[in-house]
Design a protein around this motif. Structure first.
Motif, PDB file in Angstrom:
ATOM      1  N   ASP A  70       0.871  -1.166   0.000  1.00  0.00           N
ATOM      2  CA  ASP A  70       0.000   0.000   0.000  1.00  0.00           C
ATOM      3  C   ASP A  70       0.912   1.222   0.000  1.00  0.00           C
ATOM      4  O   ASP A  70       2.088   1.142   0.378  1.00  0.00           O
ATOM      5  N   ASN A  71       0.383   2.355  -0.396  1.00  0.00           N
ATOM      6  CA  ASN A  71       1.186   3.575  -0.454  1.00  0.00           C
ATOM      7  C   ASN A  71       1.613   4.014   0.938  1.00  0.00           C
ATOM      8  O   ASN A  71       0.920   3.772   1.927  1.00  0.00           O
ATOM      9  N   SER A  72       2.742   4.704   1.008  1.00  0.00           N
ATOM     10  CA  SER A  72       3.250   5.140   2.314  1.00  0.00           C
ATOM     11  C   SER A  72       4.282   6.245   2.136  1.00  0.00           C
ATOM     12  O   SER A  72       5.056   6.227   1.185  1.00  0.00           O
ATOM     13  N   THR A  73       4.272   7.198   3.058  1.00  0.00           N
ATOM     14  CA  THR A  73       5.333   8.206   3.131  1.00  0.00           C
ATOM     15  C   THR A  73       6.086   8.050   4.445  1.00  0.00           C
ATOM     16  O   THR A  73       7.263   7.676   4.483  1.00  0.00           O
ATOM     17  N   ARG A  74       5.403   8.326   5.579  1.00  0.00           N
ATOM     18  CA  ARG A  74       6.056   8.327   6.892  1.00  0.00           C
ATOM     19  C   ARG A  74       6.629   6.960   7.253  1.00  0.00           C
ATOM     20  O   ARG A  74       7.786   6.850   7.682  1.00  0.00           O
ATOM     21  N   ILE A 122       7.070  -5.091   6.562  1.00  0.00           N
ATOM     22  CA  ILE A 122       5.954  -5.301   5.629  1.00  0.00           C
ATOM     23  C   ILE A 122       4.766  -4.429   6.001  1.00  0.00           C
ATOM     24  O   ILE A 122       4.330  -4.430   7.164  1.00  0.00           O
ATOM     25  N   ARG A 123       4.241  -3.727   5.001  1.00  0.00           N
ATOM     26  CA  ARG A 123       2.948  -3.056   5.138  1.00  0.00           C
ATOM     27  C   ARG A 123       1.961  -3.721   4.184  1.00  0.00           C
ATOM     28  O   ARG A 123       2.151  -3.719   2.973  1.00  0.00           O
ATOM     29  N   ASP A 124       0.911  -4.312   4.763  1.00  0.00           N
ATOM     30  CA  ASP A 124      -0.118  -4.998   3.983  1.00  0.00           C
ATOM     31  C   ASP A 124      -1.427  -4.852   4.752  1.00  0.00           C
ATOM     32  O   ASP A 124      -1.766  -5.684   5.596  1.00  0.00           O
ATOM     33  N   PRO A 333      -1.480  11.203   6.451  1.00  0.00           N
ATOM     34  CA  PRO A 333      -1.985  12.555   6.216  1.00  0.00           C
ATOM     35  C   PRO A 333      -3.448  12.674   6.630  1.00  0.00           C
ATOM     36  O   PRO A 333      -4.223  11.726   6.453  1.00  0.00           O
ATOM     37  N   ALA A 334      -3.816  13.818   7.168  1.00  0.00           N
ATOM     38  CA  ALA A 334      -5.199  14.062   7.553  1.00  0.00           C
ATOM     39  C   ALA A 334      -5.968  14.673   6.392  1.00  0.00           C
ATOM     40  O   ALA A 334      -5.393  15.352   5.535  1.00  0.00           O
ATOM     41  N   ASP A 335      -7.262  14.420   6.366  1.00  0.00           N
ATOM     42  CA  ASP A 335      -8.142  15.105   5.417  1.00  0.00           C
ATOM     43  C   ASP A 335      -8.548  16.436   6.046  1.00  0.00           C
ATOM     44  O   ASP A 335      -9.355  16.466   6.982  1.00  0.00           O
TER      45      ASP A 335
END
Length: 399
Positions: A70-74, A122-124, A333-335
């Motif tokens: 999945d997408n990720s920045t931090r 792993i991020r899933d 990120p917050a909306d």
């Protein structure tokens, strides 16, 4: 050795966490209170050493493998930072560019990427019943490869987010809270509101709210989970939260309004997530290859979300908190209203007022991940940290 560093190491030596050595990190509730405290203590120690220009490299070579489904920045950069701080180079597994696309099994892939790997992150998090299962399959496969003599070392697996828990995020949140309130001893009786908030997107994972209630209930706080009817989280995680609260002398309860959750709160965490039942349905549709069904479900959930636009962390909502000054948390990120979207999780004025604390909250994550790796790799971490200080190697040579 200065007094502050000695205090960290003395405290670490007082804790019992031997089972973390050569072990993986899946869910926070798999770990004892002292093991959780050891992660916090090592994270603080590593941060202190880095801030005082002491190299914390325990590896001369080796790989940290990152698998982000999945997408990720931090989290992506936190994992890279943590590995780099310990001396590891990071390599990303891009499944689209690997032989996975040609039918390579998970067991085979796990071993092929691990010949010189010391950690796998792993991020899933997208599909209920899939993320944790995939992580366990990877961990079991490399353990088997190590036992069979295929691998020279067993890579440690760190859960960078799954469908159940987001331990690196929630432990970073918790360490931020501990620092903001001046120590764990000051948290008993504090009210923390983990609340759903409106988002113009439909499929945000459950792992953050579940991770929060699964961890924060261990510290004697009064934890409130708030969401509109139908936006339930996994019942087994609610059970974990209730049991934790009973043991810690705190409380765990659910309410159906944001107003009640925010009333008198010391800490608020307004964050959108998708209903557990909907995420289960999406997983089945995905498994069946029913992408038209997924599109229909998305439209249904977006329409359902739109009924609750009033679930927003506004100035009025914040005024209900203790002295109107509750600590605002978000995994980012917050909306943000009128910034990233017209209507979202938080008012722009609220977010901007808490922007610096939010960035500081995020800054704990690399140290949390590094501490998880450190405790899995070092049998006597206090002795190693002391040896690093005595070695006196500078992280940054200043001419």
């Amino acid at each position: 050795m200065d007094a502050a560093l000695k205090q960290y190491l003395d405290h670490l030596r007082s804790l019992h966490f031997a089972d973390m050595y050569e072990n993986d990190f899946f869910w926070t509730w798999d770990k004892t209170d002292e093991e959780i405290e050891a992660v916090f203590t090592v994270a603080d120690t590593l941060r202190y050493m880095r801030e005082h220009n002491i190299s914390t490299k325990i590896f001369d070579s080796g790989l940290g493998i990152s698998i982000f489904r999945d997408n990720s920045t931090r989290t992506r950069f936190s994992f890279r930072s943590a590995c780099n701080m310990l001396g590891l180079t990071v390599a990303d597994l891009d499944e689209k560019k690997s032989q996975i696309a040609h039918g390579e099994t998970v067991r085979e892939t796990a071993n092929m990427i691990s010949f010189m790997a010391d950690v796998i992150g792993i991020r899933d998090d997208m599909y209920i019943g899939k993320g944790h299962t995939y992580q366990k399959t990877i961990a079991d496969s490399v353990a088997e490869g190590y036992r069979d003599g295929v691998l020279e070392q067993k890579p440690t697996l760190v859960n960078l987010q799954c469908d159940v828990d987001h331990p690196t995020q929630c432990m970073a949140d918790m360490l931020h809270i501990i620092h903001q309130f001046g120590g764990v001893e000051n948290l008993k009786g504090k009210k923390l509101a983990m609340t759903w908030a409106y988002s113009p997107s439909y499929g945000k994972p459950l792992s953050v709210p579940q991770g929060v209630i699964g961890l924060m209930t261990r510290f004697g706080m009064d934890v409130v989970l708030a969401h509109p009817e139908g936006y339930d989280v996994m019942p087994e995680v609610e059970k974990v939260a209730s049991e934790n609260a009973a043991r810690s002398g705190g409380s765990f309860r659910k309410v159906n309004t944001m107003e009640e959750a925010f009333e008198g709160a010391d800490i608020v965490y307004p964050k959108s997530w998708a209903p557990f039942a909907a995420m289960e349905k999406r997983t089945k549709l995905y498994g069946d290859g029913d992408f038209d069904g997924i599109d229909r479900l998305e439209k249904e959930l977006l329409a359902q979300n739109a009924n609750y636009k009033n679930w927003c962390c506004t100035e009025e909502m914040m005024s209900r908190t203790k002295d109107g000054k509750a600590l605002y948390l978000h995994c980012l990120p917050a909306d943000i209203n009128n910034v990233s979207c017209k209507d979202g999780e938080v008012a722009d004025t609220v977010f901007d007022r808490y922007r610096v604390p939010l960035y500081k909250e995020a800054s704990f994550k690399p140290y949390i991940i590094a501490a998880m790796i450190f405790l899995a790799k070092e049998k006597d971490p206090a002795a190693v940290l002391e040896a690093l200080e005595k070695r006196g190697a500078n992280r940054f040579f200043k001419g």
